[in-house]
Design a protein around this motif. Structure first.
Motif, mmCIF file in Angstrom:
data_model
loop_
_atom_site.group_PDB
_atom_site.id
_atom_site.type_symbol
_atom_site.label_atom_id
_atom_site.label_comp_id
_atom_site.label_asym_id
_atom_site.label_seq_id
_atom_site.Cartn_x
_atom_site.Cartn_y
_atom_site.Cartn_z
ATOM 1 N N SER A 158 0.804 -1.173 0.086
ATOM 2 C CA SER A 158 -0.130 0.108 -0.150
ATOM 3 C C SER A 158 0.975 1.366 0.063
ATOM 4 N N VAL A 159 0.830 2.048 -1.250
ATOM 5 C CA VAL A 159 1.400 3.300 -1.179
ATOM 6 C C VAL A 159 0.592 4.267 -0.690
ATOM 7 N N ASP A 160 1.037 5.275 0.088
ATOM 8 C CA ASP A 160 0.185 6.380 0.620
ATOM 9 C C ASP A 160 0.026 7.428 -0.358
ATOM 10 N N PRO A 161 -1.069 7.420 -0.890
ATOM 11 C CA PRO A 161 -1.379 8.552 -2.023
ATOM 12 C C PRO A 161 -0.700 9.856 -1.800
ATOM 13 N N ARG A 162 -0.664 10.463 -0.475
ATOM 14 C CA ARG A 162 -0.273 11.897 -0.118
ATOM 15 C C ARG A 162 1.347 11.937 -0.162
ATOM 16 N N ASN A 163 2.075 10.683 -0.091
ATOM 17 C CA ASN A 163 3.321 10.564 -0.222
ATOM 18 C C ASN A 163 4.018 9.372 -0.462
ATOM 19 N N SER A 164 4.476 9.141 -1.933
ATOM 20 C CA SER A 164 4.850 7.940 -2.340
ATOM 21 C C SER A 164 6.072 7.352 -1.780
ATOM 22 N N LYS A 165 7.024 7.995 -0.859
ATOM 23 C CA LYS A 165 7.859 7.298 -0.027
ATOM 24 C C LYS A 165 7.438 6.647 1.404
ATOM 25 N N HIS A 166 5.789 6.822 1.484
ATOM 26 C CA HIS A 166 5.353 6.243 2.632
ATOM 27 C C HIS A 166 4.959 4.842 1.947
ATOM 28 N N MET A 167 4.919 3.900 2.750
ATOM 29 C CA MET A 167 4.359 2.408 2.130
ATOM 30 C C MET A 167 4.393 1.506 3.438
ATOM 31 N N LEU A 168 2.952 0.636 3.207
ATOM 32 C CA LEU A 168 3.177 -0.467 4.107
ATOM 33 C C LEU A 168 3.021 -1.701 3.372
ATOM 34 N N VAL A 169 3.466 -2.698 3.867
ATOM 35 C CA VAL A 169 3.301 -4.019 3.282
ATOM 36 C C VAL A 169 2.920 -5.165 4.412
ATOM 37 N N GLY A 170 2.201 -6.106 3.878
ATOM 38 C CA GLY A 170 1.786 -7.166 4.787
ATOM 39 C C GLY A 170 2.372 -8.460 4.318
ATOM 40 N N VAL A 171 2.851 -9.320 5.359
ATOM 41 C CA VAL A 171 3.449 -10.333 5.179
ATOM 42 C C VAL A 171 3.076 -11.531 5.969
ATOM 43 N N SER A 172 2.775 -12.696 5.263
ATOM 44 C CA SER A 172 2.040 -13.799 5.826
ATOM 45 C C SER A 172 3.107 -14.921 5.790
ATOM 46 N N CYS A 173 3.719 -15.433 6.915
ATOM 47 C CA CYS A 173 3.509 -14.623 8.199
ATOM 48 C C CYS A 173 4.756 -13.933 8.757
ATOM 49 N N GLY A 174 4.429 -12.559 8.629
ATOM 50 C CA GLY A 174 6.007 -11.949 9.284
ATOM 51 C C GLY A 174 5.090 -10.365 9.689
ATOM 52 N N GLY A 175 3.902 -10.199 9.816
ATOM 53 C CA GLY A 175 3.430 -8.823 10.016
ATOM 54 C C GLY A 175 3.305 -7.812 9.110
ATOM 55 N N ALA A 176 3.043 -6.586 9.700
ATOM 56 C CA ALA A 176 2.871 -5.483 8.816
ATOM 57 C C ALA A 176 4.298 -4.690 8.961
ATOM 58 N N TRP A 177 4.806 -4.281 7.920
ATOM 59 C CA TRP A 177 5.779 -3.348 7.888
ATOM 60 C C TRP A 177 5.868 -1.882 7.291
#
Length: 362
Positions: A158-177
């Motif tokens: 997921s890329v933050d539409p306000r700032n392309s340098k802000h992202m979050l990824v989801g990992v199974s099984c490794g959590g959110a980063w």
């Protein structure tokens, strides 16, 4: 409102086109080949299709806007594993599980999440890829393990539409980063989640959580929704902390979640029975919708099969269009349903498609 949608299936990439109030199926690309994920890039109109050809490996194709021809491009590939590495994971791309465009200010940038848990970046429309070593090399990766697959995998980007340098990824099984610098550094961001499949002393370990799917509310980008293996969660601060949603009808287990593009309080889930069965609760299909941030839910069944239904909706099998009212839902049994009123009523598009891995508007 999108006039087209893409279905990634075990037997090809199916296009859907609006016809009146419904959808027509066709054309079909890569017929007979497993397509794990597809992307219609809103920035330049290109379409990408990731194929998983088993013995022949992972392949990636691009079709440019205005063209009917597909071009095979580079697929993300891991570098050789160092000879002195103690990593027990094979450094080999086994599947492209997620594929996302970079920000509107980053023409040509693409992100790909793979098994066994690597994030890749392309700056040239997929002609070349680089493993994001800053995430691959975090010490916590040694704790990651497979959920639905034998190895970890990145399914949500997921890329933050306000700032392309802000992202979050989801990992199974490794959590959110989370990254705030375009992937130069990463912070595990699963605080509040709970892993009941772990020993009690480890169930709050952020790096072993199994978020099945994480979606952002683009209209309020700090709001994120998560369907987790052990429940449903919501964050109001970009993933720094998660709050469990507890007032859930039908079931709090499932794989898919869709977030309204503008209303941060509205999201849809596809409940199922955990763990071994993984079928709709009581063999009756439903979608649950919240319109108040997860405080309450409406159970949506009108038009969905209510007897002898064993269709499971995968992580990418539920999608909402930009209008916030049109949704598509595809199942592992080849069922496809559509709604134009936010889920109040559904129509059957098909029950004879190949198993559907992903549904996407655009």
């Amino acid at each position: 409102m999108s006039e087209r949608a893409l279905l990634s299936t075990r037997k090809g990439l199916f296009e859907l086109h609006r016809s009146g109030a419904g959808w027509e199926i066709g054309p079909v690309h890569f017929l007979g080949e497993p397509v794990s994920i597809a992307l219609a890039d809103p920035r330049d109109g290109a379409v990408y299709a990731a194929l998983n050809l088993g013995h022949f490996g992972v392949k990636l194709h691009r079709k440019d806007a205005g063209s009917d021809a597909w071009t095979e491009i580079a697929a993300p590939a891991y570098p050789p594993k160092p000879e002195d590495s103690t990593d027990t994971v094979e450094w080999k791309n086994k599947l492209i599980w997620s594929l996302e465009a970079g920000g509107a200010d980053e023409p040509g940038v693409l992100w790909a999440g793979t098994l066994p848990g690597g994030l890749f970046k392309s700056s040239d429309r997929g002609n070349s890829w680089q493993l994001v070593r800053s995430l691959w090399d975090v010490p916590e990766r040694s704790n990651w393990f497979g959920g639905g697959y034998d190895v970890p995998g990145i399914h949500s980007i997921s890329v933050d539409p306000r700032n392309s340098k802000h992202m979050l990824v989801g990992v199974s099984c490794g959590g959110a980063w989370r990254t705030l610098d375009g992937g130069e550094s990463w912070t595990v961001s699963s605080t509040g989640m709970r892993a009941d499949y772990m020993p009690p002393e480890m169930n709050e370990n952020e790096a072993v959580q199994d978020p099945h799917r994480i979606m952002r509310s683009d209209g309020s980008p700090d709001v994120l929704w998560c369907q987790h293996h052990n429940g449903m969660w919501r964050s109001e601060n970009g993933g720094q902390r998660w709050t469990e949603i507890t007032n859930v009808p039908v079931s709090n287990f499932g794989f898919a979640v869709a977030a309204h593009p503008r209303d941060a309080n509205t999201a849809w889930f596809a409940p199922a029975e955990a763990d071994q069965r993984r079928v709709p609760v009581a063999a009756a299909m439903s979608v649950t919708r919240t319109s108040d941030g997860g405080n309450s839910f409406t159970v949506l069944r009108n038009g969905l099969p209510q007897q002898h239904c064993y269709d499971l909706v995968y992580r990418h099998g539920l999608a909402v269009d930009d209008d916030g009212a049109s949704l598509l839902m595809g199942s592992t049994s080849g069922g496809l349903w559509a709604t134009s009123d936010a889920g109040d009523s559904w129509t059957t598009v098909s029950t004879t498609l190949p198993p559907i891995y992903a549904v996407r508007f655009g």
